[in-house]
Design a protein around this motif. Structure first.
Motif, PDB file in Angstrom:
ATOM      1  N   ASP A 357       2.418  -6.289  -5.079  1.00 26.80           N
ATOM      2  CA  ASP A 357       1.654  -5.597  -6.139  1.00 26.80           C
ATOM      3  C   ASP A 357       0.311  -6.291  -6.354  1.00 26.80           C
ATOM      4  O   ASP A 357      -0.713  -5.628  -6.558  1.00 26.80           O
ATOM      5  CB  ASP A 357       2.425  -5.614  -7.469  1.00 26.80           C
ATOM      6  CG  ASP A 357       3.710  -4.808  -7.377  1.00 26.80           C
ATOM      7  OD1 ASP A 357       3.792  -3.941  -6.487  1.00 26.80           O
ATOM      8  OD2 ASP A 357       4.618  -5.065  -8.181  1.00 26.80           O
ATOM      9  N   ARG A 360      -1.917  -5.211  -3.602  1.00 23.90           N
ATOM     10  CA  ARG A 360      -2.303  -3.804  -3.760  1.00 23.90           C
ATOM     11  C   ARG A 360      -3.368  -3.636  -4.844  1.00 23.90           C
ATOM     12  O   ARG A 360      -4.274  -2.818  -4.724  1.00 23.90           O
ATOM     13  CB  ARG A 360      -1.050  -2.982  -4.108  1.00 23.90           C
ATOM     14  CG  ARG A 360      -1.050  -1.600  -3.461  1.00 23.90           C
ATOM     15  CD  ARG A 360       0.280  -0.895  -3.651  1.00 23.90           C
ATOM     16  NE  ARG A 360       1.377  -1.515  -2.935  1.00 23.90           N
ATOM     17  CZ  ARG A 360       2.485  -2.018  -3.494  1.00 23.90           C
ATOM     18  NH1 ARG A 360       2.662  -1.994  -4.791  1.00 23.90           N
ATOM     19  NH2 ARG A 360       3.441  -2.558  -2.748  1.00 23.90           N
ATOM     20  N   GLY A 364      -6.110  -1.655  -1.891  1.00 24.99           N
ATOM     21  CA  GLY A 364      -5.111  -0.588  -1.815  1.00 24.99           C
ATOM     22  C   GLY A 364      -4.670  -0.258  -0.399  1.00 24.99           C
ATOM     23  O   GLY A 364      -3.619   0.354  -0.204  1.00 24.99           O
ATOM     24  N   ARG A 367      -1.467  -4.097   3.913  1.00 20.05           N
ATOM     25  CA  ARG A 367      -0.003  -4.069   4.055  1.00 20.05           C
ATOM     26  C   ARG A 367       0.526  -5.474   3.848  1.00 20.05           C
ATOM     27  O   ARG A 367       0.001  -6.421   4.450  1.00 20.05           O
ATOM     28  CB  ARG A 367       0.355  -3.660   5.498  1.00 20.05           C
ATOM     29  CG  ARG A 367       0.767  -2.209   5.615  1.00 20.05           C
ATOM     30  CD  ARG A 367       1.409  -1.926   6.945  1.00 20.05           C
ATOM     31  NE  ARG A 367       0.590  -2.283   8.084  1.00 20.05           N
ATOM     32  CZ  ARG A 367       1.056  -2.463   9.313  1.00 20.05           C
ATOM     33  NH1 ARG A 367       2.347  -2.351   9.553  1.00 20.05           N
ATOM     34  NH2 ARG A 367       0.261  -2.752  10.311  1.00 20.05           N
TER      35      ARG A 367
END
Ligand code: FAD
Ligand code: MLT
Ligand code: ZN
Length: 458
Positions: A357, A360, A364, A367
């Motif tokens: 998280d 991200r 965004g 991976r």
């Protein structure tokens, strides 16, 4: 001294064949295992004796040329490759495994011996090396001491520093210091070997090492079980640790990581059902077969069909490869950002769940693949996507780690990758104490400049 005269002097010390200046020959020594870190070397030298290492260091100290010690070049934080015209000193030719002392359970080897070579010698004498890791065929014992490598069995035997009982090393000015064979009990002043361990080539160049060995366990069993959350896997790990007599390893990986291992290492999943998290546990025993105990403990965890167990060598290796081959499989997808961090075991599940998280939130498209050594609270956060020099995702993971009370380097070291984070982790006073040691041992700052700390005038 002119550049030509300097290189000629290097050649005179190690011989023409072992002083590489041709860019094609240097290339493999100038890029790290991940391909994220690279630089150019003035020359790569491959000394064949401790005396040659000492002469090379004396020459570099006189000419004020930096030195990058290199073993197997499997380090993952950029400390084993040059940054800016240093001399790479490869220790691979000092690769003999000299003696295994059967009675004491100790081995002496050249710093350039690989872990696999020492493991083989130890096993044929009825002993085992306490540390094991997937890079065993390339990682050298000198590099492993220099990084205080950890690996899968830290839970039981501790990291490399705990195995070290003697050493020979060359200081920055070419002085040789030696404590060999080395004694298990040795309270004669400062523990210099313990200080060199984990110093990442910044205090001395190791040329010879004596290790304690451990008795092998006659019987082993390995199991992999599936879980819906990291918290459930970590809870199971601590229950297994309490329930089983001898636990050698407790390792976590995820379904996203398993997918990569299946793609790049032609592996089959451990069982039909796919689950978000997997826990690998290895149990051992000197006497009774640990398989039943492990199977019963797994049953008590109620993992149902999501469990596999093996006690024969082939089956155990097959399960281990699901975890060990993550590193190469991640590398096969792209150039990874690798964050090797640890937190108190109680915060491990939270870190494993929150790290993706945190990534991200700042990128965004990135991976994140996590895996690690649950028993040590050590999580490996691998991120694919961002450019090698874009550190935004690195910062996000290290920030989270510190907020959870952790360490920004569990086992790979600081290298050049985490220099800016050392003070934030350890604090100014502790880092100044480290710098004082560095100044005393290497006043001209020629040993692995830029690794662990920035150079004083930069
Ligand atoms: P190098 O990469 O050559 O060097 C590493 C550092 O040590 C550099 O700073 C270098 O300057 C210094 N150095 C090397 N040799 C000497 C010497 N003789 N004297 C002084 N300084 C020296 N690490 C873990 O801790 N646990 C793991 O489980 C683990 N698994 C891995 C799996 C894979 C597939 C790979 C590729 C790496 C893994 N590593 C792991 C990282 C790596 O293998 C270790 O850091 C190892 O200790 C590096 O050994 P090396 O000989 O390759 O050292
Ligand atoms: C591992 O545990 O697999 C190693 O430390 C290497 C890695 O982090 O990929
Ligand atoms: Zn690891």
């Amino acid at each position: 001294m002119s550049d030509d005269a300097f290189v000629s002097a290097l050649r005179a010390i190690v011989g023409e064949r072992h002083c590489l200046t041709d860019p094609d020959l240097r290339a493999g020594y100038e890029t790290d295992w991940t391909r994220r870190f690279r630089g150019s070397a003035r020359a790569v030298v491959r000394p064949g004796s401790v005396e040659q290492v000492a002469e090379v260091l004396r020459l570099c100290a006189d000419a004020e040329v930096g030195v990058v010690p290199q073993g197997g070049n499997t380090g993952l934080v950029g400390g084993s490759v040059p940054r800016d015209g240093e001399v790479v000193v490869s220790l691979r030719r000092l690769g003999d495994v000299e003696t295994v002392d059967l009675d004491a359970g100790e081995a002496t080897c050249g710093a350039g011996a690989t872990l696999a070579e020492v493991q083989q010698a130890a096993r044929s004498a009825g002993w085992e090396v306490g540390v094991d890791l997937a890079a065993r065929d390339s990682a050298t014992i000198g590099g492993m001491v220099a990084t205080n490598a950890g690996g899968a069995n830290v839970l039981r035997h501790g990291p490399m520093r705990r195995q070290l009982i003697g050493f020979e090393a060359v200081l920055a000015d070419g002085t040789i210091i030696r404590r060999l064979p080395g004694m298990v009990k040795d309270n004669t002043g400062y523990d210099l070997g313990g200080l060199i361990a984990g110093s990442e080539g910044t205090l001395a160049v190791l040329t010879r090492v004596r290790l304690r060995l451990v008795p092998p366990l006659a019987r082993r069993a390995v199991a992999v079980a599936g879980f819906g959350s990291a918290a459930a896997a970590v809870e199971a790990a601590s229950r297994l640790r309490r329930a089983l007599g001898t636990v050698l390893a407790l390792e976590l990986f995820t379904d996203a990581g398993l997918e990569l291992v299946m793609r790049h290492a032609s592996a089959a999943p451990p069982f039909a059902e796919r689950t978000p998290f997997y826990l690998l546990v290895e149990a051992g025993s000197d006497e009774a077969d640990p398989t039943d105990g492990l199977a019963n403990a797994l049953e008590a965890l109620e993992v149902g069909e999501a469990g596999a167990i093996a006690n024969d060598a082939v089956g155990r290796r097959r399960l281990w490869e699901l975890r060990e081959r993550h590193t190469e499989s991640v590398n096969a997808e792209g150039i990874p950002h690798k964050l090797d961090v640890s937190v108190p075991v109680a915060r491990f599940a939270e870190l494993a769940e929150r790290a993706p998280d945190a990534v991200r939130a700042v990128d965004g498209d990135a991976r994140t693949i996590v895996y690690g050594h649950v028993g040590d609270g050590n999580l490996h956060v691998n991120i694919l996507g961002p450019a090698p020099d874009d550190e935004v995702v690195d910062d996000a993971v290290l920030e989270l780690t510190l907020r959870l009370g952790g360490s920004v380097s569990a086992e790979h070291g600081i290298g050049i990758a985490k220099v800016d984070w050392l003070i934030r982790d350890r604090g100014e006073a502790a880092v100044e104490a480290m710098r004082a040691v560095k100044r005393a041992w290497d006043p001209s700052w020629i040993l692995n400049p830029g690794v662990i700390f920035a150079q004083p005038d930069s």
